[in-house]
Design a protein around this motif. Structure first.
Motif, PDB file in Angstrom:
ATOM      1  N   ARG A 158       4.708  -6.907   4.003  1.00  0.00           N
ATOM      2  CA  ARG A 158       4.983  -5.690   4.601  1.00  0.00           C
ATOM      3  C   ARG A 158       5.430  -4.668   3.332  1.00  0.00           C
ATOM      4  O   ARG A 158       5.632  -5.302   2.103  1.00  0.00           O
ATOM      5  CB  ARG A 158       6.271  -5.597   5.454  1.00  0.00           C
ATOM      6  N   ARG A 159       5.143  -3.434   3.376  1.00  0.00           N
ATOM      7  CA  ARG A 159       5.294  -2.251   2.487  1.00  0.00           C
ATOM      8  C   ARG A 159       6.827  -2.182   2.128  1.00  0.00           C
ATOM      9  O   ARG A 159       7.618  -2.103   3.056  1.00  0.00           O
ATOM     10  CB  ARG A 159       4.574  -0.884   2.943  1.00  0.00           C
ATOM     11  N   ALA A 160       6.983  -2.271   0.902  1.00  0.00           N
ATOM     12  CA  ALA A 160       8.112  -2.189   0.314  1.00  0.00           C
ATOM     13  C   ALA A 160       8.678  -0.663   0.479  1.00  0.00           C
ATOM     14  O   ALA A 160       7.729   0.189   0.071  1.00  0.00           O
ATOM     15  CB  ALA A 160       8.470  -2.755  -1.013  1.00  0.00           C
ATOM     16  N   GLY A 190       0.294  -3.126  -1.753  1.00  0.00           N
ATOM     17  CA  GLY A 190      -0.417  -3.452  -2.459  1.00  0.00           C
ATOM     18  C   GLY A 190      -0.645  -3.267  -3.913  1.00  0.00           C
ATOM     19  O   GLY A 190      -0.046  -3.863  -4.888  1.00  0.00           O
ATOM     20  N   ASP A 191      -0.769  -2.057  -4.299  1.00  0.00           N
ATOM     21  CA  ASP A 191      -0.780  -1.378  -5.733  1.00  0.00           C
ATOM     22  C   ASP A 191       0.589  -1.114  -6.240  1.00  0.00           C
ATOM     23  O   ASP A 191       0.735  -0.749  -7.516  1.00  0.00           O
ATOM     24  CB  ASP A 191      -1.759  -0.201  -5.869  1.00  0.00           C
ATOM     25  N   TYR A 192       1.572  -1.052  -5.321  1.00  0.00           N
ATOM     26  CA  TYR A 192       2.916  -0.563  -5.784  1.00  0.00           C
ATOM     27  C   TYR A 192       3.029   0.734  -6.439  1.00  0.00           C
ATOM     28  O   TYR A 192       3.775   0.958  -7.511  1.00  0.00           O
ATOM     29  CB  TYR A 192       3.628  -1.774  -6.713  1.00  0.00           C
ATOM     30  N   GLY A 217       9.384   0.850   7.902  1.00  0.00           N
ATOM     31  CA  GLY A 217       8.540   0.441   9.128  1.00  0.00           C
ATOM     32  C   GLY A 217       8.724   1.511  10.140  1.00  0.00           C
ATOM     33  O   GLY A 217       8.275   1.241  11.335  1.00  0.00           O
ATOM     34  N   GLY A 218       9.700   2.646   9.688  1.00  0.00           N
ATOM     35  CA  GLY A 218       9.734   3.508  10.810  1.00  0.00           C
ATOM     36  C   GLY A 218      11.020   3.436  11.598  1.00  0.00           C
ATOM     37  O   GLY A 218      11.018   4.307  12.672  1.00  0.00           O
ATOM     38  N   PRO A 262      14.977  -6.664  -7.047  1.00  0.00           N
ATOM     39  CA  PRO A 262      14.829  -6.353  -8.557  1.00  0.00           C
ATOM     40  C   PRO A 262      13.395  -5.468  -8.708  1.00  0.00           C
ATOM     41  O   PRO A 262      13.390  -4.779  -9.789  1.00  0.00           O
ATOM     42  CB  PRO A 262      14.312  -8.001  -9.184  1.00  0.00           C
ATOM     43  N   ARG A 263      12.709  -5.287  -7.588  1.00  0.00           N
ATOM     44  CA  ARG A 263      11.284  -4.505  -7.921  1.00  0.00           C
ATOM     45  C   ARG A 263      11.739  -3.085  -8.168  1.00  0.00           C
ATOM     46  O   ARG A 263      10.916  -2.337  -8.836  1.00  0.00           O
ATOM     47  CB  ARG A 263      10.672  -4.629  -6.449  1.00  0.00           C
ATOM     48  N   TYR A 264      13.124  -2.819  -7.578  1.00  0.00           N
ATOM     49  CA  TYR A 264      13.284  -1.163  -7.714  1.00  0.00           C
ATOM     50  C   TYR A 264      13.613  -0.897  -9.238  1.00  0.00           C
ATOM     51  O   TYR A 264      13.990   0.177  -9.625  1.00  0.00           O
ATOM     52  CB  TYR A 264      14.292  -1.015  -6.981  1.00  0.00           C
TER      53      TYR A 264
END
Length: 484
Positions: free
Chosen positions: A173-175, A181-183, A222-223, A238-240
Motif C-alpha cells: 500500500r502507498r505510505a 513505488g518511487d517514494y 487509503g481515504g 523510520p521511512r519518515y
C-alpha cells in the motif's frame, strides 16, 4: 468409505478444526466443523477423548509463523503413537493455502500408519485410504511448498539488495506522504507528517492527533479516518526520517550507522529518534502499569443486557468494575452501564457448584462440544450461509451483480464466526461424579477455575440498576449456561 459401527477400544482419534480461511467459499464456523468431525468419528466408531479435540479459531492461524496451539498439539498427538485416526476438517483447504502444513500432516500419517478422515472431502475422505493417492497429494503439497519457499527467498534477496543500496522497497500500500513505488514526496501530506511529529513531541496524545486530523478532514493514504493506531504507525516508521528497513530492522552500514534511503525525509532524523524514544518509554510505562493491574476472571463472559456489548474490566477511582463499552441502539450514545467486579465475581462463583450439579453425575464431557455459538447468532449465520451458497451458484453461472453482495454476506458470516466461544472439553472431568463443594472450588488453581467457568457459562447478562447504586443487586444479573 466410513461405515457405521460401534466404538472400538482400538480406535482412538484426534479431531482438528481451523477457522475458515477468508477466501473459503462456504465460511463454515469452527463449531460447525467440530460438530461434523465428531459426527464422522461417531459413525466410524472412533473414540475421541476431550483433550484430543483441538481447535485454532483465530484468523491468524493461517499466517506463516503465527501461534497455532491446536495444530501443534495435533502433530504431537499423531506422533505419540496413542491415536490411530486423525479427523481433520478441510484437508484440501490446507493444500490450497498452507501446503507445508498438509505435507507435515501426511508425513505423520504415512510414518505411523494412521487413518486420515475429513468430513469436508468426498465420501468423508475416502481418497486418503489409497496409498498412491495419498502419496500423490503429499508430492503436490511438497512441490507447492518448495515453490513458495523459493519465491519468498527471491523476494527477501531482492529486498535486502534494495535495502543495502537505499532504494525504496516498493509494492504494497502507498505510505502516507509518498507516492507508491518511487517514494516521491506528496507535499501536502509531508506537511501533515511534520505536524504530527511536532504535536507528539510537544505532549499531544495519539488520540488527540487523530481527532485533530479528522476534524481538519485530512484523509489517510487509503481515504479513511484517522485513528490512534494509524498515527502511531507514522511516528514509528523510520521511512519518515529517510531510513531504510529490511526484515523489520534498520539497515546499517559497516560502521553501524543507519543507511539513508534514496527518498526525501519528511522529518529530521533527530525528531524521529526523539519520538521513538518517547514511544518506547511510554510503552515501557504502560507494560509496568499492566503488571500491577487487577485480574478480571470474567472477561469475555459479561454482557450488557441493554445494548448487547461485552463489558470489560475497568478500574474507576480505584473501584474495579465491569463496564459496557457499547452504545445505546436508540441514540448511539455511550451506554455507561457498569457493575462491581468484586461482587459479581463472588456471585458467579457461588453459582458454580449448582451449575455443575445441574449437569448431573452421568453427563459425558466426551460428548460436549468445545466450540459453541449462542442461538441467536447461530440462526443469523445459518441464514447468511444459505444466502452465500446461492450467491456462489449465481457467480458460477456468470452473474457479476452478486459479487458485491457476496462480499458483504461473507463479511457478516466471518463476524458471526468470531462470536464462537471455546471451552476446554475436559474442564469438568473428575468433578461431576463427586460434586464440588464451595470450599473445594476456592482451592482450585485460577487457571482451572477459568476453564470450569467457560465450560459451564455461555454469558452473564447485566441489567439496569433498580435500587440505590451503593447496594449490590443480584437480581440484575442473569447467568446463562451453555445450551450444550
Amino acid at each position: 468409505m466410513v461405515r457405521d459401527g460401534a466404538a472400538d477400544g482400538g480406535r482412538e482419534g484426534a479431531v482438528y478444526c481451523r477457522v475458515a480461511h477468508r477466501r473459503s467459499s462456504r465460511q463454515v464456523g469452527v463449531d460447525q466443523r467440530e460438530a461434523e468431525c465428531r459426527a464422522l468419528a461417531a459413525r466410524a466408531g472412533i473414540r475421541v477423548a476431550p483433550r484430543r479435540v483441538l481447535l485454532d479459531p483465530q484468523a491468524t492461524s493461517w499466517s506463516a509463523g503465527a501461534a497455532r496451539p491446536g495444530w501443534e498439539a495435533l502433530l504431537a498427538e499423531l506422533a505419540s503413537g496413542q491415536v490411530t485416526h486423525a479427523v481433520v476438517y478441510g484437508v484440501h483447504e490446507l493444500e490450497r493455502v498452507q501446503p507445508q502444513d498438509l505435507a507435515a500432516l501426511l508425513t505423520l500419517v504415512e510414518q505411523h500408519g494412521l487413518t486420515l478422515l475429513d468430513p469436508a472431502a468426498p465420501e468423508d475422505g475416502a481418497e486418503f485410504d489409497h496409498a498412491d493417492r495419498r502419496r500423490a497429494l503429499l508430492d503436490r503439497a511438497r512441490l507447492a511448498d518448495r515453490g513458495r519457499r523459493r519465491l519468498a527467498d527471491s523476494v527477501r534477496a531482492a529486498q535486502a539488495e534494495g535495502a543495502a543500496s537505499g532504494r525504496p522497497h516498493g509494492g504494497g500500500r502507498r505510505a502516507f506522504g509518498y507516492t507508491l513505488g518511487d517514494y516521491d514526496l506528496v507535499p501536502e501530506e509531508a506537511d501533515v507528517v511534520a505536524r504530527v511529529y511536532a504535536w507528539f513531541l510537544t505532549g499531544r496524545t495519539l488520540s488527540w492527533i487523530a481527532r485533530e486530523l479528522t476534524t481538519e478532514r485530512v484523509p489517510t493514504a487509503g481515504g479513511g479516518r484517522w485513528t490512534s493506531t494509524k498515527v502511531g504507525r507514522i511516528i514509528d516508521a523510520p521511512r519518515y526520517a529517510g531510513l531504510r528497513v529490511n526484515g523489520g530492522e534498520l539497515v546499517r552500514g559497516p560502521d553501524g550507522t543507519p543507511v539513508r534511503g534514496a527518498w526525501k525525509p519528511c522529518v529530521p532524523l533527530a525528531d524521529w529518534e526523539e519520538a521513538r524514544e518517547l514511544r518506547l518509554r511510554s510503552r515501557h510505562q504502560a507494560r509496568a502499569g499492566r503488571l500491577t493491574d487487577r485480574h478480571y476472571p470474567l472477561t469475555g463472559l459479561v454482557r450488557c443486557a441493554r445494548c448487547g456489548h461485552r463489558m470489560v474490566g475497568s478500574t474507576v477511582d480505584e473501584y474495579p468494575t465491569y463496564a459496557c463499552t457499547g452504545r445505546r441502539a436508540a441514540d448511539r450514545e455511550p451506554c455507561f452501564r457498569y457493575i462491581s467486579a468484586t461482587r459479581l465475581e463472588e456471585l458467579v462463583d457461588q453459582q458454580i457448584p449448582y451449575l455443575l450439579d445441574a449437569l448431573g453425575p452421568h453427563a459425558s464431557p466426551e460428548a460436549a462440544p468445545a466450540a459453541l455459538l449462542d442461538g441467536r447468532t447461530a440462526a443469523a449465520r445459518r441464514h447468511d450461509q444459505a444466502r452465500l451458497a446461492e450467491l456462489v451458484a449465481e457467480l458460477d453461472a456468470g452473474d457479476p451483480a452478486a459479487d458485491r453482495e457476496r462480499a458483504e454476506v461473507t463479511a457478516r458470516i466471518r463476524a458471526e464466526n468470531r462470536a464462537v466461544v471455546l471451552r476446554a472439553p475436559d474442564a469438568v472431568e473428575g468433578l461431576l461424579a463427586t460434586g464440588l463443594p464451595p470450599a473445594e472450588w476456592r482451592q482450585l488453581p485460577p487457571e482451572q477455575q477459568a476453564d470450569v467457568r467457560r465450560y459451564l457459562i455461555g454469558h452473564i447478562e447485566v441489567g439496569p440498576v433498580t435500587g440505590p447504586r451503593s447496594v449490590f443487586d443480584p437480581d440484575r444479573v442473569v447467568i446463562v449456561p451453555h445450551a450444550a
